[in-house]
Design a protein around this motif. Structure first.
Motif, PDB file in Angstrom:
ATOM      1  N   CYS A   1       0.825  -1.216   0.000  1.00 10.98           N
ATOM      2  CA  CYS A   1       0.000   0.000   0.000  1.00 10.98           C
ATOM      3  C   CYS A   1       0.854   1.258   0.000  1.00 10.98           C
ATOM      4  O   CYS A   1       0.510   2.253  -0.652  1.00 10.98           O
ATOM      5  CB  CYS A   1      -0.937   0.004   1.205  1.00 10.98           C
ATOM      6  N   GLY A   2       1.970   1.237   0.722  1.00 10.51           N
ATOM      7  CA  GLY A   2       2.862   2.387   0.725  1.00 10.51           C
ATOM      8  C   GLY A   2       3.465   2.640  -0.651  1.00 10.51           C
ATOM      9  O   GLY A   2       3.545   3.787  -1.106  1.00 10.51           O
ATOM     10  N   GLY A   3       3.868   1.575  -1.327  1.00  9.81           N
ATOM     11  CA  GLY A   3       4.423   1.727  -2.669  1.00  9.81           C
ATOM     12  C   GLY A   3       3.400   2.190  -3.685  1.00  9.81           C
ATOM     13  O   GLY A   3       3.633   3.120  -4.460  1.00  9.81           O
ATOM     14  N   VAL A   4       2.237   1.570  -3.667  1.00 10.73           N
ATOM     15  CA  VAL A   4       1.180   1.966  -4.598  1.00 10.73           C
ATOM     16  C   VAL A   4       0.701   3.383  -4.293  1.00 10.73           C
ATOM     17  O   VAL A   4       0.463   4.174  -5.202  1.00 10.73           O
ATOM     18  CB  VAL A   4       0.014   0.954  -4.556  1.00 10.73           C
ATOM     19  N   GLY A   5       0.582   3.713  -3.012  1.00  9.01           N
ATOM     20  CA  GLY A   5       0.163   5.064  -2.630  1.00  9.01           C
ATOM     21  C   GLY A   5       1.145   6.115  -3.103  1.00  9.01           C
ATOM     22  O   GLY A   5       0.746   7.202  -3.525  1.00  9.01           O
ATOM     23  N   TRP A   6       2.446   5.815  -3.068  1.00  7.87           N
ATOM     24  CA  TRP A   6       3.431   6.781  -3.528  1.00  7.87           C
ATOM     25  C   TRP A   6       3.365   6.950  -5.046  1.00  7.87           C
ATOM     26  O   TRP A   6       3.433   8.063  -5.554  1.00  7.87           O
ATOM     27  CB  TRP A   6       4.834   6.347  -3.116  1.00  7.87           C
ATOM     28  N   PHE A   7       3.231   5.842  -5.775  1.00 12.44           N
ATOM     29  CA  PHE A   7       3.198   5.935  -7.231  1.00 12.44           C
ATOM     30  C   PHE A   7       1.911   6.574  -7.738  1.00 12.44           C
ATOM     31  O   PHE A   7       1.924   7.334  -8.691  1.00 12.44           O
ATOM     32  CB  PHE A   7       3.370   4.558  -7.873  1.00 12.44           C
ATOM     33  N   VAL A   8       0.783   6.281  -7.102  1.00 11.95           N
ATOM     34  CA  VAL A   8      -0.504   6.786  -7.586  1.00 11.95           C
ATOM     35  C   VAL A   8      -0.801   8.187  -7.053  1.00 11.95           C
ATOM     36  O   VAL A   8      -1.338   9.027  -7.770  1.00 11.95           O
ATOM     37  CB  VAL A   8      -1.634   5.802  -7.199  1.00 11.95           C
ATOM     38  N   GLY A   9      -0.462   8.458  -5.811  1.00 11.19           N
ATOM     39  CA  GLY A   9      -0.864   9.711  -5.177  1.00 11.19           C
ATOM     40  C   GLY A   9       0.198  10.779  -5.178  1.00 11.19           C
ATOM     41  O   GLY A   9       0.365  11.490  -4.179  1.00 11.19           O
ATOM     42  N   ARG A  10       0.926  10.931  -6.259  1.00 11.60           N
ATOM     43  CA  ARG A  10       2.009  11.917  -6.307  1.00 11.60           C
ATOM     44  C   ARG A  10       1.502  13.353  -6.237  1.00 11.60           C
ATOM     45  O   ARG A  10       2.187  14.235  -5.778  1.00 11.60           O
ATOM     46  CB  ARG A  10       2.826  11.739  -7.593  1.00 11.60           C
TER      47      ARG A  10
ATOM     48  N   PHE B   1       7.429   3.147   4.221  1.00 10.72           N
ATOM     49  CA  PHE B   1       7.862   2.875   2.848  1.00 10.72           C
ATOM     50  C   PHE B   1       7.532   4.047   1.937  1.00 10.72           C
ATOM     51  O   PHE B   1       8.315   4.378   1.039  1.00 10.72           O
ATOM     52  CB  PHE B   1       7.219   1.579   2.340  1.00 10.72           C
ATOM     53  N   PHE B   2       6.393   4.688   2.157  1.00 11.95           N
ATOM     54  CA  PHE B   2       6.050   5.900   1.411  1.00 11.95           C
ATOM     55  C   PHE B   2       7.119   6.970   1.626  1.00 11.95           C
ATOM     56  O   PHE B   2       7.592   7.595   0.679  1.00 11.95           O
ATOM     57  CB  PHE B   2       4.673   6.409   1.862  1.00 11.95           C
ATOM     58  N   GLY B   3       7.507   7.175   2.866  1.00 13.07           N
ATOM     59  CA  GLY B   3       8.539   8.167   3.179  1.00 13.07           C
ATOM     60  C   GLY B   3       9.895   7.804   2.597  1.00 13.07           C
ATOM     61  O   GLY B   3      10.639   8.680   2.135  1.00 13.07           O
ATOM     62  N   LEU B   4      10.239   6.529   2.603  1.00 11.66           N
ATOM     63  CA  LEU B   4      11.495   6.089   2.015  1.00 11.66           C
ATOM     64  C   LEU B   4      11.529   6.371   0.510  1.00 11.66           C
ATOM     65  O   LEU B   4      12.514   6.895  -0.016  1.00 11.66           O
ATOM     66  CB  LEU B   4      11.706   4.600   2.273  1.00 11.66           C
ATOM     67  N   LEU B   5      10.442   6.035  -0.175  1.00 12.55           N
ATOM     68  CA  LEU B   5      10.375   6.296  -1.614  1.00 12.55           C
ATOM     69  C   LEU B   5      10.439   7.796  -1.908  1.00 12.55           C
ATOM     70  O   LEU B   5      11.119   8.227  -2.845  1.00 12.55           O
ATOM     71  CB  LEU B   5       9.114   5.689  -2.211  1.00 12.55           C
ATOM     72  N   GLU B   6       9.748   8.586  -1.119  1.00 13.03           N
ATOM     73  CA  GLU B   6       9.771  10.032  -1.337  1.00 13.03           C
ATOM     74  C   GLU B   6      11.149  10.618  -1.033  1.00 13.03           C
ATOM     75  O   GLU B   6      11.624  11.516  -1.729  1.00 13.03           O
ATOM     76  CB  GLU B   6       8.702  10.711  -0.484  1.00 13.03           C
ATOM     77  N   GLY B   7      11.813  10.114  -0.016  1.00 14.17           N
ATOM     78  CA  GLY B   7      13.157  10.578   0.299  1.00 14.17           C
ATOM     79  C   GLY B   7      14.159  10.230  -0.789  1.00 14.17           C
ATOM     80  O   GLY B   7      15.016  11.046  -1.144  1.00 14.17           O
TER      81      GLY B   7
END
Length: 173
Positions: free
Chosen positions: A70-79, A147-153
């Motif tokens: 969910c963190g990965g999909v949320g980062w890719f979809v909710g930019r 994981f969302f924060g890691l991807l954004e960082g």
């Protein structure tokens, strides 16, 4: 403002739906502890059983894996709507974990096999699923937001002008 509220609501409702499905998966995969029926009520038939620990482990694996997804999909979809999506991942993750616990402990799916060495005439029944380590309830929201924060960082560092402090040319990649 309406789009941010919609992004938050969609994130929370999506995670809640996944939480109900995760509860069914948890109920189907987790072994049940054997209980012996006595005059005082149900008593744990095998005190050395690992089924109680296995329930916590399966819950952590299922909710943690879904939290990462969910963190990965949320980062890719909710930019476009970062803050509402992160807040939705946090609130929706808590709701999804609670729904997973409720659905998994209420519904019994699959063949429940109880193995215990019981003397003849003793009734052995499978126990209900429950968590003995309540700390695993935070696996879903913690891993999804982390994981969302890691991807954004990582993305922010890649695009940062501080990455080339001396005016070096950017990598061709």
């Amino acid at each position: 403002m309406t789009r941010e509220v919609r992004a938050f609501a969609v994130t929370v409702l999506t995670l809640a739906t996944l939480g109900a499905a995760a509860g069914l998966l948890w109920s189907g995969l987790t072994p049940r502890a054997p209980y012996q029926v006595t005059a005082q009520g149900a008593v744990l038939a095998d005190p050395t059983t690992q089924a109680l620990i296995a329930a916590d482990g399966w819950f952590a694996v299922i909710t943690g894996g879904l939290g990462l997804a969910c963190g990965g999909v949320g980062w890719f979809v909710g930019r476009r709507w970062m803050l509402p999506v992160v807040l939705g991942l946090c609130a929706g993750g808590v709701l999804a974990a609670m729904l997973t616990l409720w659905v998994g402990s209420t519904v019994t799916i699959g063949g429940v096999v109880v193995e215990a060495a019981a003397p003849p005439g003793v009734t052995i029944v499978p126990g209900a699923l429950k968590l003995t380590a309540s700390g695993v309830l935070v696996a879903w929201p913690l891993l999804s937001v982390g994981f969302f924060g890691l991807l954004e960082g990582m993305h922010g560092y890649r695009e940062s002008p501080l990455r080339h402090p001396y005016g070096e040319p950017a990598d061709p990649l």
